[in-house]
Design an enzyme around this catalytic site. Sequence first.
Site, PDB file in Angstrom:
ATOM      1  N   ARG A 223     -72.864-102.103 -43.740  1.00 60.91           N
ATOM      2  CA  ARG A 223     -73.001-103.287 -44.592  1.00 60.91           C
ATOM      3  C   ARG A 223     -71.751-103.402 -45.450  1.00 60.91           C
ATOM      4  O   ARG A 223     -70.863-102.535 -45.409  1.00 60.91           O
ATOM      5  CB  ARG A 223     -74.223-103.150 -45.499  1.00 60.91           C
ATOM      6  CG  ARG A 223     -74.214-101.843 -46.307  1.00 60.91           C
ATOM      7  CD  ARG A 223     -75.286-101.781 -47.343  1.00 60.91           C
ATOM      8  NE  ARG A 223     -75.453-100.448 -47.902  1.00 60.91           N
ATOM      9  CZ  ARG A 223     -74.688 -99.905 -48.827  1.00 60.91           C
ATOM     10  NH1 ARG A 223     -73.636-100.566 -49.290  1.00 60.91           N
ATOM     11  NH2 ARG A 223     -74.934 -98.698 -49.286  1.00 60.91           N
TER      12      ARG A 223
ATOM     13  N   HIS B  91     -74.751 -88.539 -57.921  1.00 60.01           N
ATOM     14  CA  HIS B  91     -74.453 -89.113 -56.605  1.00 60.01           C
ATOM     15  C   HIS B  91     -74.367 -90.639 -56.621  1.00 60.01           C
ATOM     16  O   HIS B  91     -74.279 -91.251 -55.560  1.00 60.01           O
ATOM     17  CB  HIS B  91     -75.467 -88.658 -55.559  1.00 60.01           C
ATOM     18  CG  HIS B  91     -75.628 -87.168 -55.484  1.00 60.01           C
ATOM     19  ND1 HIS B  91     -74.620 -86.333 -55.067  1.00 60.01           N
ATOM     20  CD2 HIS B  91     -76.673 -86.353 -55.810  1.00 60.01           C
ATOM     21  CE1 HIS B  91     -75.036 -85.080 -55.116  1.00 60.01           C
ATOM     22  NE2 HIS B  91     -76.268 -85.066 -55.565  1.00 60.01           N
TER      23      HIS B  91
ATOM     24  N   GLU C 174     -76.667 -79.874 -45.772  1.00 61.02           N
ATOM     25  CA  GLU C 174     -75.227 -79.701 -45.615  1.00 61.02           C
ATOM     26  C   GLU C 174     -74.730 -78.619 -46.572  1.00 61.02           C
ATOM     27  O   GLU C 174     -75.314 -78.390 -47.635  1.00 61.02           O
ATOM     28  CB  GLU C 174     -74.474 -80.999 -45.953  1.00 61.02           C
ATOM     29  CG  GLU C 174     -74.682 -82.123 -44.972  1.00 61.02           C
ATOM     30  CD  GLU C 174     -73.913 -83.371 -45.385  1.00 61.02           C
ATOM     31  OE1 GLU C 174     -73.387 -83.395 -46.517  1.00 61.02           O
ATOM     32  OE2 GLU C 174     -73.848 -84.309 -44.587  1.00 61.02           O
TER      33      GLU C 174
ATOM     34  N   LYS D 178     -78.792 -90.135 -40.652  1.00 67.52           N
ATOM     35  CA  LYS D 178     -77.613 -89.298 -40.845  1.00 67.52           C
ATOM     36  C   LYS D 178     -77.486 -88.192 -39.797  1.00 67.52           C
ATOM     37  O   LYS D 178     -76.385 -87.840 -39.379  1.00 67.52           O
ATOM     38  CB  LYS D 178     -77.636 -88.714 -42.259  1.00 67.52           C
ATOM     39  CG  LYS D 178     -77.414 -89.738 -43.352  1.00 67.52           C
ATOM     40  CD  LYS D 178     -77.454 -89.087 -44.728  1.00 67.52           C
ATOM     41  CE  LYS D 178     -77.007 -90.056 -45.824  1.00 67.52           C
ATOM     42  NZ  LYS D 178     -77.810 -91.263 -45.898  1.00 67.52           N
TER      43      LYS D 178
END
Length: 641
Positions: free
Chosen positions: A297, A235, A200, A116
């Site tokens: 994917r 999440h 973040e 990431k």
Amino acid sequence: MFKSVLVANRGEIACRVFRTARRLGLRTIAVHSEADAKALHVREADEAVLIGPAPARESYLDAAKVLAAAKATGAEAIHPGYGFLSENADFAEAVMAAGLVWIGPPPAAIRAMGLKDAAKTLMIEAGVPVTPGYLGEDQSLDRLQKEADAIGYPVLIKAVAGGGGKGMKKVERAEDFADGLASARREGQSSFGDPRVLIEKYITRPRHIEVQVFGDSHGTVVHLHERDCSLQRRHQKVIEEAPAPGMDAATRKAVTDAAVRAAKAVNYEGAGTIEFIADASEGLTADRIWFMEMNTRLQVEHPVTEAITGVDLVEWQLRVAAGEPIPLKQADIPLNGWAMEARLYAEDPANGFLPSIGRLEHFLMPGDRSPYEASDVRIDTGVRQGGRVSQFYDPMIAKIIVHRNNRDQAAADLAEACGEVEVWPVRTNAAFLKRCLDHPQFVAGDVDTGFIGEKEADLMPRPLSTEGLQAAGRILRFRDGASGYDPQSPWEQWGGSAGFRMNSSASLRQTLFVDGERREIEIDDDVYARHTHFEPVTGVTVYFEDGAPHQVSALSPRGSASGPASDGALRAPMPGKIVAVPAKPGDIVTKGQPIIVLEAMKMEHALVAPFDGVVETIGAAVGEQVVDGAVLATVKPEGTE
């Protein structure tokens, strides 16, 4: 086009790929663990190969065993599905080095987008807006804590190699940062073999917007519009839809253009998804939507995109992997109607959403009770009645998808479909899904990723209704002797959506025990009865209402329904491995404080103090494998000897 394909996966996605492959005339090959020897994907394949024991690291994650199976069966191509090895660049290279067709993006693209922090740096260079945060190499606790303090709480800690909500922790206060970091690192190491994290800024009203992209080897990249996956719990996506509510044409163009730029930046080929986070506090606007990550994917939620575009994304994957160009130009990809998908998980909302495992003695999906009527509800599943849900794999057992002319119709019909689900004795979230879909705020399209957390109490399944209680009572009465009613007969058990009516000459007052609680009911003369399952061996009668199972009996059940851990004993809710023991004997703890952390079904589950008190015993150590029901710790109330 190649003539055979091996799917290096299991369950629902393997069955989904086989469906398209069969339509195209390809020979299908499954791989399976010992636990999946009788699984649906094994039965549906033309050929199947055992590749190891139940744990994924010894079977589905063992690249050498998968490649050996491909060689032994003469497979020409490998489709990785999602999860497991699907985003493993080393595996992709090994497939290609073996002379097989890799049905996925180039290994270089997987690597570029797989971490990431590196992906965000690449997106900045490509002119794609990214979320403010820390992407640095210094992974020390002190540096990460300082960066989090500078960003401002709440912050989100994310495993750099993560996905699917694993290795992701929200931290509200500076004093909780170290614990959140330790948990994120453990999940990152366990799930992806990489404990590194990024930080973040946590958006207080976030919406999860993602764009389906597709590239080919001829340099073309297109998008297939956006999806909204904001309805999440811990999440993990719960309900997805396409298009996104409140997305105007200008914002859609800005977001989809950014997604195409992102894919082109890594010379992308095949199916991929660019995920964005949007600040929904002032509606959806292009300047408040930021790149989050790319999944290299096919996504779990791809059916909603297939519904609104009419495109079979798996077919596109197969054709593009064979060297063909994308079949449609960007201007020719339609956006028709509204589609929604609900993920059916084997989990128990009434017990903290803990995964539920075991044999599926009773398994009916929407439309199954009307075998003579075609259903327009799409069901993607990898299980069937008589199969088993294992503790070794993800608890999702089915996806329920509808496609309608508009959002209101889609939400209403998906809610009705979830209410028709019947699964026993494995518990599911079907009733919870229905209540989410029926909630006025969701119907209005006013949701963000915090919706479930904020409304969870309102979304819990309710006790059996009076109407349901009357029907269940009449079923018990007839089952126990009168009228020759047989709840196992094909007509009366599966007898269509109309169910059946049973009439008596006088009303009857009856005492029933429903889910362990005593209830009195005056049964009407005219009762509408349906959605019932009876197990002759155990004598259990289960009445289904709005997707929720209710055990009904005319006799008082043994034991009590005092709730979990009422005696202070913390028991393992399922088999698993102890990954943390944050408490020790003698510690003074408050209600809800973590005592033991168990890892099972690829997620961490904290066993918490059931009340304020003192830790009396700890019965497990880090790294220990424990069985279902094992007492792992005990807590005694303060002031007791």
